[in-house]
Design a protein around this motif. Structure first.
Motif, PDB file in Angstrom:
ATOM      1  N   LYS A 100       0.828  -1.201   0.000  1.00  0.00           N
ATOM      2  CA  LYS A 100       0.000   0.000   0.000  1.00  0.00           C
ATOM      3  C   LYS A 100       0.866   1.256   0.000  1.00  0.00           C
ATOM      4  O   LYS A 100       0.592   2.212  -0.731  1.00  0.00           O
ATOM      5  CB  LYS A 100      -0.930  -0.013   1.211  1.00  0.00           C
ATOM      6  N   VAL A 101       1.915   1.252   0.796  1.00  0.00           N
ATOM      7  CA  VAL A 101       2.819   2.407   0.868  1.00  0.00           C
ATOM      8  C   VAL A 101       3.472   2.652  -0.494  1.00  0.00           C
ATOM      9  O   VAL A 101       3.567   3.794  -0.955  1.00  0.00           O
ATOM     10  CB  VAL A 101       3.878   2.196   1.976  1.00  0.00           C
ATOM     11  N   LEU A 102       3.907   1.588  -1.166  1.00  0.00           N
ATOM     12  CA  LEU A 102       4.523   1.738  -2.486  1.00  0.00           C
ATOM     13  C   LEU A 102       3.514   2.250  -3.513  1.00  0.00           C
ATOM     14  O   LEU A 102       3.833   3.139  -4.315  1.00  0.00           O
ATOM     15  CB  LEU A 102       5.125   0.409  -2.955  1.00  0.00           C
ATOM     16  N   ARG A 103       2.323   1.709  -3.491  1.00  0.00           N
ATOM     17  CA  ARG A 103       1.293   2.165  -4.436  1.00  0.00           C
ATOM     18  C   ARG A 103       0.925   3.630  -4.192  1.00  0.00           C
ATOM     19  O   ARG A 103       0.746   4.392  -5.134  1.00  0.00           O
ATOM     20  CB  ARG A 103       0.060   1.272  -4.351  1.00  0.00           C
ATOM     21  N   GLU A 104       0.819   4.013  -2.932  1.00  0.00           N
ATOM     22  CA  GLU A 104       0.505   5.403  -2.608  1.00  0.00           C
ATOM     23  C   GLU A 104       1.611   6.348  -3.062  1.00  0.00           C
ATOM     24  O   GLU A 104       1.354   7.510  -3.372  1.00  0.00           O
ATOM     25  CB  GLU A 104       0.246   5.560  -1.114  1.00  0.00           C
ATOM     26  N   ALA A 105       2.845   5.856  -3.117  1.00  0.00           N
ATOM     27  CA  ALA A 105       3.968   6.666  -3.597  1.00  0.00           C
ATOM     28  C   ALA A 105       3.964   6.800  -5.116  1.00  0.00           C
ATOM     29  O   ALA A 105       4.672   7.636  -5.664  1.00  0.00           O
ATOM     30  CB  ALA A 105       5.290   6.052  -3.133  1.00  0.00           C
ATOM     31  N   GLY A 106       3.161   5.939  -5.794  1.00  0.00           N
ATOM     32  CA  GLY A 106       3.071   6.024  -7.245  1.00  0.00           C
ATOM     33  C   GLY A 106       3.535   4.787  -7.989  1.00  0.00           C
ATOM     34  O   GLY A 106       3.448   4.734  -9.215  1.00  0.00           O
ATOM     35  N   ALA A 107       4.043   3.785  -7.289  1.00  0.00           N
ATOM     36  CA  ALA A 107       4.484   2.560  -7.959  1.00  0.00           C
ATOM     37  C   ALA A 107       3.283   1.848  -8.564  1.00  0.00           C
ATOM     38  O   ALA A 107       2.309   1.564  -7.863  1.00  0.00           O
ATOM     39  CB  ALA A 107       5.212   1.644  -6.980  1.00  0.00           C
ATOM     40  N   GLU A 108       3.333   1.600  -9.848  1.00  0.00           N
ATOM     41  CA  GLU A 108       2.208   0.965 -10.528  1.00  0.00           C
ATOM     42  C   GLU A 108       2.225  -0.549 -10.386  1.00  0.00           C
ATOM     43  O   GLU A 108       1.163  -1.171 -10.336  1.00  0.00           O
ATOM     44  CB  GLU A 108       2.205   1.352 -12.002  1.00  0.00           C
ATOM     45  N   THR A 109       3.411  -1.132 -10.365  1.00  0.00           N
ATOM     46  CA  THR A 109       3.516  -2.584 -10.283  1.00  0.00           C
ATOM     47  C   THR A 109       4.223  -2.951  -8.993  1.00  0.00           C
ATOM     48  O   THR A 109       5.367  -2.563  -8.763  1.00  0.00           O
ATOM     49  CB  THR A 109       4.287  -3.155 -11.490  1.00  0.00           C
ATOM     50  N   VAL A 110       3.513  -3.686  -8.156  1.00  0.00           N
ATOM     51  CA  VAL A 110       4.052  -4.131  -6.873  1.00  0.00           C
ATOM     52  C   VAL A 110       3.753  -5.618  -6.745  1.00  0.00           C
ATOM     53  O   VAL A 110       2.620  -6.051  -6.965  1.00  0.00           O
ATOM     54  CB  VAL A 110       3.424  -3.357  -5.693  1.00  0.00           C
ATOM     55  N   VAL A 111       4.772  -6.392  -6.411  1.00  0.00           N
ATOM     56  CA  VAL A 111       4.615  -7.844  -6.257  1.00  0.00           C
ATOM     57  C   VAL A 111       5.033  -8.259  -4.855  1.00  0.00           C
ATOM     58  O   VAL A 111       5.808  -7.570  -4.192  1.00  0.00           O
ATOM     59  CB  VAL A 111       5.440  -8.611  -7.308  1.00  0.00           C
ATOM     60  N   SER A 112       4.515  -9.394  -4.432  1.00  0.00           N
ATOM     61  CA  SER A 112       4.906  -9.935  -3.127  1.00  0.00           C
ATOM     62  C   SER A 112       5.872 -11.097  -3.285  1.00  0.00           C
ATOM     63  O   SER A 112       6.381 -11.628  -2.309  1.00  0.00           O
ATOM     64  CB  SER A 112       3.670 -10.389  -2.347  1.00  0.00           C
ATOM     65  N   SER A 113       6.126 -11.483  -4.535  1.00  0.00           N
ATOM     66  CA  SER A 113       7.066 -12.567  -4.823  1.00  0.00           C
ATOM     67  C   SER A 113       7.714 -12.311  -6.175  1.00  0.00           C
ATOM     68  O   SER A 113       7.055 -11.834  -7.106  1.00  0.00           O
ATOM     69  CB  SER A 113       6.325 -13.909  -4.866  1.00  0.00           C
ATOM     70  N   LEU A 114       8.979 -12.650  -6.279  1.00  0.00           N
ATOM     71  CA  LEU A 114       9.679 -12.521  -7.563  1.00  0.00           C
ATOM     72  C   LEU A 114       9.637 -13.828  -8.354  1.00  0.00           C
ATOM     73  O   LEU A 114      10.174 -13.910  -9.446  1.00  0.00           O
ATOM     74  CB  LEU A 114      11.125 -12.087  -7.325  1.00  0.00           C
ATOM     75  N   GLU A 115       8.990 -14.833  -7.814  1.00  0.00           N
ATOM     76  CA  GLU A 115       8.947 -16.146  -8.462  1.00  0.00           C
ATOM     77  C   GLU A 115       8.417 -16.112  -9.900  1.00  0.00           C
ATOM     78  O   GLU A 115       9.009 -16.742 -10.775  1.00  0.00           O
ATOM     79  CB  GLU A 115       8.147 -17.136  -7.615  1.00  0.00           C
ATOM     80  N   PRO A 116       7.323 -15.382 -10.196  1.00  0.00           N
ATOM     81  CA  PRO A 116       6.872 -15.334 -11.600  1.00  0.00           C
ATOM     82  C   PRO A 116       7.932 -14.769 -12.549  1.00  0.00           C
ATOM     83  O   PRO A 116       8.096 -15.256 -13.665  1.00  0.00           O
ATOM     84  CB  PRO A 116       5.641 -14.433 -11.558  1.00  0.00           C
ATOM     85  N   LEU A 117       8.660 -13.765 -12.104  1.00  0.00           N
ATOM     86  CA  LEU A 117       9.733 -13.204 -12.939  1.00  0.00           C
ATOM     87  C   LEU A 117      10.846 -14.218 -13.146  1.00  0.00           C
ATOM     88  O   LEU A 117      11.397 -14.347 -14.241  1.00  0.00           O
ATOM     89  CB  LEU A 117      10.314 -11.945 -12.292  1.00  0.00           C
ATOM     90  N   LEU A 118      11.174 -14.924 -12.106  1.00  0.00           N
ATOM     91  CA  LEU A 118      12.231 -15.931 -12.216  1.00  0.00           C
ATOM     92  C   LEU A 118      11.817 -17.035 -13.166  1.00  0.00           C
ATOM     93  O   LEU A 118      12.653 -17.570 -13.907  1.00  0.00           O
ATOM     94  CB  LEU A 118      12.578 -16.489 -10.830  1.00  0.00           C
ATOM     95  N   GLY A 119      10.552 -17.387 -13.168  1.00  0.00           N
ATOM     96  CA  GLY A 119      10.054 -18.390 -14.118  1.00  0.00           C
ATOM     97  C   GLY A 119      10.268 -17.976 -15.545  1.00  0.00           C
ATOM     98  O   GLY A 119      10.703 -18.765 -16.386  1.00  0.00           O
ATOM     99  N   VAL A 120       9.962 -16.709 -15.840  1.00  0.00           N
ATOM    100  CA  VAL A 120      10.176 -16.184 -17.192  1.00  0.00           C
ATOM    101  C   VAL A 120      11.656 -16.222 -17.541  1.00  0.00           C
ATOM    102  O   VAL A 120      12.041 -16.632 -18.647  1.00  0.00           O
ATOM    103  CB  VAL A 120       9.617 -14.754 -17.321  1.00  0.00           C
ATOM    104  N   LEU A 121      12.499 -15.826 -16.615  1.00  0.00           N
ATOM    105  CA  LEU A 121      13.944 -15.840 -16.869  1.00  0.00           C
ATOM    106  C   LEU A 121      14.455 -17.245 -17.129  1.00  0.00           C
ATOM    107  O   LEU A 121      15.282 -17.464 -18.006  1.00  0.00           O
ATOM    108  CB  LEU A 121      14.701 -15.227 -15.678  1.00  0.00           C
ATOM    109  N   ARG A 122      13.970 -18.198 -16.363  1.00  0.00           N
ATOM    110  CA  ARG A 122      14.410 -19.593 -16.544  1.00  0.00           C
ATOM    111  C   ARG A 122      14.009 -20.112 -17.918  1.00  0.00           C
ATOM    112  O   ARG A 122      14.754 -20.845 -18.540  1.00  0.00           O
ATOM    113  CB  ARG A 122      13.839 -20.459 -15.436  1.00  0.00           C
ATOM    114  N   GLU A 123      12.820 -19.734 -18.385  1.00  0.00           N
ATOM    115  CA  GLU A 123      12.360 -20.158 -19.711  1.00  0.00           C
ATOM    116  C   GLU A 123      13.241 -19.586 -20.817  1.00  0.00           C
ATOM    117  O   GLU A 123      13.512 -20.236 -21.803  1.00  0.00           O
ATOM    118  CB  GLU A 123      10.922 -19.711 -19.934  1.00  0.00           C
ATOM    119  N   ARG A 124      13.690 -18.345 -20.619  1.00  0.00           N
ATOM    120  CA  ARG A 124      14.501 -17.678 -21.646  1.00  0.00           C
ATOM    121  C   ARG A 124      15.970 -18.059 -21.553  1.00  0.00           C
ATOM    122  O   ARG A 124      16.706 -17.879 -22.506  1.00  0.00           O
ATOM    123  CB  ARG A 124      14.361 -16.167 -21.520  1.00  0.00           C
ATOM    124  N   GLY A 125      16.404 -18.484 -20.342  1.00  0.00           N
ATOM    125  CA  GLY A 125      17.809 -18.792 -20.110  1.00  0.00           C
ATOM    126  C   GLY A 125      18.201 -20.040 -20.779  1.00  0.00           C
ATOM    127  O   GLY A 125      19.141 -20.329 -21.345  1.00  0.00           O
TER     128      GLY A 125
END
Length: 125
Positions: A100-125
């Motif tokens: 909530k604090v990050l969104r109120e500051a203006g951050a549009e994309t906030v995640v609670s886990s980096l796992e989905p990003l890591l999945g994409v990286l593993r697929e491309r790696g």
């Protein structure tokens, strides 16, 4: 480790001492992923985030352009520094209060886990 393994160039930008950040990374076996690109507090405290100084130092040292870079951060000052440097920002929040604090500051994309990003990286790696 995944980002490093797929060839991403990584840096740490912190308002803490670079020596403390280096020790933290060492305790987790991450030094080789980031060293020597650990940028933090200088004697000039006016250059702490949200000032983009350490972010710009990291970009310069990595030979990276703002448009081709991503900053992951967990505080509003991280978001503000990334914005000032012209870098895309991904907010990381380990709980809803921090999100909530990050969104109120203006951050549009906030995640609670980096796992989905890591999945994409593993697929491309």
């Amino acid at each position: 480790r995944t980002w490093y393994a797929v060839g991403a160039h990584l840096a740490v930008t912190t308002n803490n001492s670079p020596a403390v950040a280096s020790r933290y990374l060492a305790t987790r076996g991450l030094t080789t992923c980031f060293a020597p690109h650990i940028y933090g507090r200088t004697q000039d405290l006016h250059l702490l985030k949200p000032h983009p100084h350490c972010v710009q130092r990291a970009l310069g040292a990595l030979g990276a352009t703002p448009g081709a870079s991503l900053m992951i951060g967990d505080t509003p000052s991280d978001f503000e520094a990334a914005t000032a440097a012209g870098i895309a920002f991904l907010g990381y929040a380990r709980n809803e209060r921090k999100a909530k604090v990050l969104r109120e500051a203006g951050a549009e994309t906030v995640v609670s886990s980096l796992e989905p990003l890591l999945g994409v990286l593993r697929e491309r790696g």
